[in-house]
Design a protein around this motif. Structure first.
Motif, mmCIF file in Angstrom:
data_model
loop_
_atom_site.group_PDB
_atom_site.id
_atom_site.type_symbol
_atom_site.label_atom_id
_atom_site.label_comp_id
_atom_site.label_asym_id
_atom_site.label_seq_id
_atom_site.Cartn_x
_atom_site.Cartn_y
_atom_site.Cartn_z
ATOM 1 N N GLN A 194 -5.328 2.778 10.109
ATOM 2 C CA GLN A 194 -5.482 2.627 8.661
ATOM 3 C C GLN A 194 -4.273 3.187 7.940
ATOM 4 O OE1 GLN A 194 -9.253 4.597 7.686
ATOM 5 N NE2 GLN A 194 -10.080 2.611 7.112
ATOM 6 N N LEU A 195 -3.922 2.530 6.837
ATOM 7 C CA LEU A 195 -2.897 3.040 5.933
ATOM 8 C C LEU A 195 -3.564 3.269 4.585
ATOM 9 C CD1 LEU A 195 0.176 0.713 6.648
ATOM 10 C CD2 LEU A 195 -0.448 2.842 7.759
ATOM 11 N N VAL A 196 -3.450 4.481 4.066
ATOM 12 C CA VAL A 196 -4.077 4.819 2.795
ATOM 13 C C VAL A 196 -3.001 5.272 1.823
ATOM 14 C CG1 VAL A 196 -5.735 6.292 1.614
ATOM 15 C CG2 VAL A 196 -6.221 5.472 3.928
ATOM 16 N N GLU A 197 -2.933 4.567 0.703
ATOM 17 C CA GLU A 197 -1.920 4.823 -0.310
ATOM 18 C C GLU A 197 -2.480 5.646 -1.452
ATOM 19 O OE1 GLU A 197 -0.328 0.288 0.453
ATOM 20 O OE2 GLU A 197 -1.457 0.868 -1.325
ATOM 21 N N SER A 198 -1.577 6.314 -2.165
ATOM 22 C CA SER A 198 -1.954 7.030 -3.377
ATOM 23 C C SER A 198 -0.728 7.175 -4.259
ATOM 24 C CB SER A 198 -2.536 8.406 -3.046
ATOM 25 O OG SER A 198 -1.579 9.200 -2.372
ATOM 26 N N GLY A 199 -0.963 7.426 -5.554
ATOM 27 C CA GLY A 199 0.133 7.765 -6.434
ATOM 28 C C GLY A 199 0.512 6.744 -7.488
ATOM 29 N N LEU A 216 7.409 8.117 -10.776
ATOM 30 C CA LEU A 216 6.170 8.155 -10.009
ATOM 31 C C LEU A 216 6.527 8.368 -8.552
ATOM 32 C CD1 LEU A 216 3.960 5.181 -11.313
ATOM 33 C CD2 LEU A 216 3.443 7.610 -11.522
ATOM 34 N N ARG A 217 5.585 8.961 -7.824
ATOM 35 C CA ARG A 217 5.768 9.133 -6.386
ATOM 36 C C ARG A 217 4.566 8.543 -5.663
ATOM 37 N NH1 ARG A 217 5.389 14.283 -2.401
ATOM 38 N NH2 ARG A 217 7.141 13.808 -0.998
ATOM 39 N N LEU A 218 4.842 7.579 -4.788
ATOM 40 C CA LEU A 218 3.801 6.969 -3.971
ATOM 41 C C LEU A 218 3.787 7.627 -2.589
ATOM 42 C CD1 LEU A 218 4.375 3.174 -4.740
ATOM 43 C CD2 LEU A 218 3.016 4.848 -6.014
ATOM 44 N N SER A 219 2.579 7.726 -2.037
ATOM 45 C CA SER A 219 2.418 8.248 -0.679
ATOM 46 C C SER A 219 1.567 7.288 0.133
ATOM 47 C CB SER A 219 1.726 9.618 -0.703
ATOM 48 O OG SER A 219 2.464 10.559 -1.430
ATOM 49 N N CYS A 220 1.819 7.260 1.426
ATOM 50 C CA CYS A 220 1.029 6.414 2.318
ATOM 51 C C CYS A 220 0.897 7.115 3.658
ATOM 52 C CB CYS A 220 1.698 5.066 2.498
ATOM 53 S SG CYS A 220 0.938 4.027 3.766
ATOM 54 N N ALA A 221 -0.346 7.392 4.038
ATOM 55 C CA ALA A 221 -0.608 8.080 5.296
ATOM 56 C C ALA A 221 -1.239 7.122 6.293
ATOM 57 C CB ALA A 221 -1.529 9.271 5.061
ATOM 58 N N ALA A 222 -0.667 7.077 7.482
ATOM 59 C CA ALA A 222 -1.216 6.265 8.564
ATOM 60 C C ALA A 222 -2.093 7.148 9.453
ATOM 61 C CB ALA A 222 -0.094 5.650 9.386
ATOM 62 N N SER A 223 -3.236 6.612 9.871
ATOM 63 C CA SER A 223 -4.145 7.381 10.713
ATOM 64 C C SER A 223 -4.824 6.466 11.717
ATOM 65 C CB SER A 223 -5.187 8.099 9.853
ATOM 66 O OG SER A 223 -5.978 7.164 9.156
ATOM 67 N N GLY A 224 -5.417 7.077 12.721
ATOM 68 C CA GLY A 224 -6.113 6.295 13.736
ATOM 69 C C GLY A 224 -5.450 6.427 15.091
ATOM 70 N N SER A 225 -5.637 5.409 15.916
ATOM 71 C CA SER A 225 -5.144 5.434 17.299
ATOM 72 C C SER A 225 -3.671 5.045 17.366
ATOM 73 C CB SER A 225 -5.980 4.491 18.163
ATOM 74 O OG SER A 225 -7.338 4.850 18.144
ATOM 75 N N ALA A 268 2.740 -3.763 15.996
ATOM 76 C CA ALA A 268 2.154 -4.696 15.036
ATOM 77 C C ALA A 268 2.309 -4.124 13.634
ATOM 78 C CB ALA A 268 0.677 -4.931 15.342
ATOM 79 N N ASP A 269 2.320 -5.015 12.653
ATOM 80 C CA ASP A 269 2.435 -4.601 11.250
ATOM 81 C C ASP A 269 1.052 -4.316 10.672
ATOM 82 O OD1 ASP A 269 5.264 -6.675 10.308
ATOM 83 O OD2 ASP A 269 5.168 -4.548 10.823
ATOM 84 N N TYR A 270 0.955 -3.195 9.979
ATOM 85 C CA TYR A 270 -0.262 -2.824 9.278
ATOM 86 C C TYR A 270 0.065 -2.635 7.802
ATOM 87 C CZ TYR A 270 -2.278 -1.958 13.871
ATOM 88 O OH TYR A 270 -2.737 -2.107 15.155
ATOM 89 N N TRP A 271 -0.957 -2.874 6.951
ATOM 90 C CA TRP A 271 -0.761 -2.827 5.506
ATOM 91 C C TRP A 271 -1.780 -1.921 4.854
ATOM 92 C CZ3 TRP A 271 3.312 -5.266 3.190
ATOM 93 C CH2 TRP A 271 3.993 -6.212 3.952
ATOM 94 N N GLY A 272 -1.334 -1.267 3.771
ATOM 95 C CA GLY A 272 -2.250 -0.533 2.931
ATOM 96 C C GLY A 272 -2.963 -1.475 1.979
#
Length: 121
Positions: free
Chosen positions: A3-8, A18-27, A108-112
């Protein structure tokens, strides 16, 4: 699962930041490039900035000198610092990451989910 979760995102006046953040999580076994794209209605999604695991970066010409992409490899997180924002920067911003997941044989490509950035007075 990855998962990719964005904020900001949000509303900012022209010239603001502005400052954007994106955290990748999972396997996640390994992450190659991470970056940001943006899209406005009726137009194709376009690359804004990208950073590789070794630190190399590239930017679209219209944001050079105003936006800075960075990442924290220990946190699997990518950031986009946006300064001197202009109305034409208004768009939905999407985080992207090229990830090798556990159990996979190729990246592989993943998207928020996307975050709205609106630059307006």
């Amino acid at each position: 699962q990855v998962q990719l979760v964005e904020s900001g995102g949000g509303l900012v006046q022209p010239g603001g930041s502005l400052r954007l953040s994106c955290a990748a999580s999972g396997s996640i076994f390994s992450i190659n490039a991470m970056g940001w794209y943006r899209q406005v209605p009726g137009k194709e999604r376009e690359l804004v900035a990208r950073i590789w695991s070794i630190g190399r970066t590239n930017y679209r010409d219209s944001v050079k000198g105003r936006f800075t992409v960075s990442r924290d490899n220990a946190k699997n997180t990518v950031y986009l610092q946006m300064n001197s924002l202009k109305p034409e920067d208004t768009a939905v911003y999407y985080c992207n990451a090229n990830i090798l997941a556990y159990g996979s044989s190729q990246y592989a490509d993943y998207w928020g989910q996307g975050t709205q950035v609106t630059v307006s007075s």
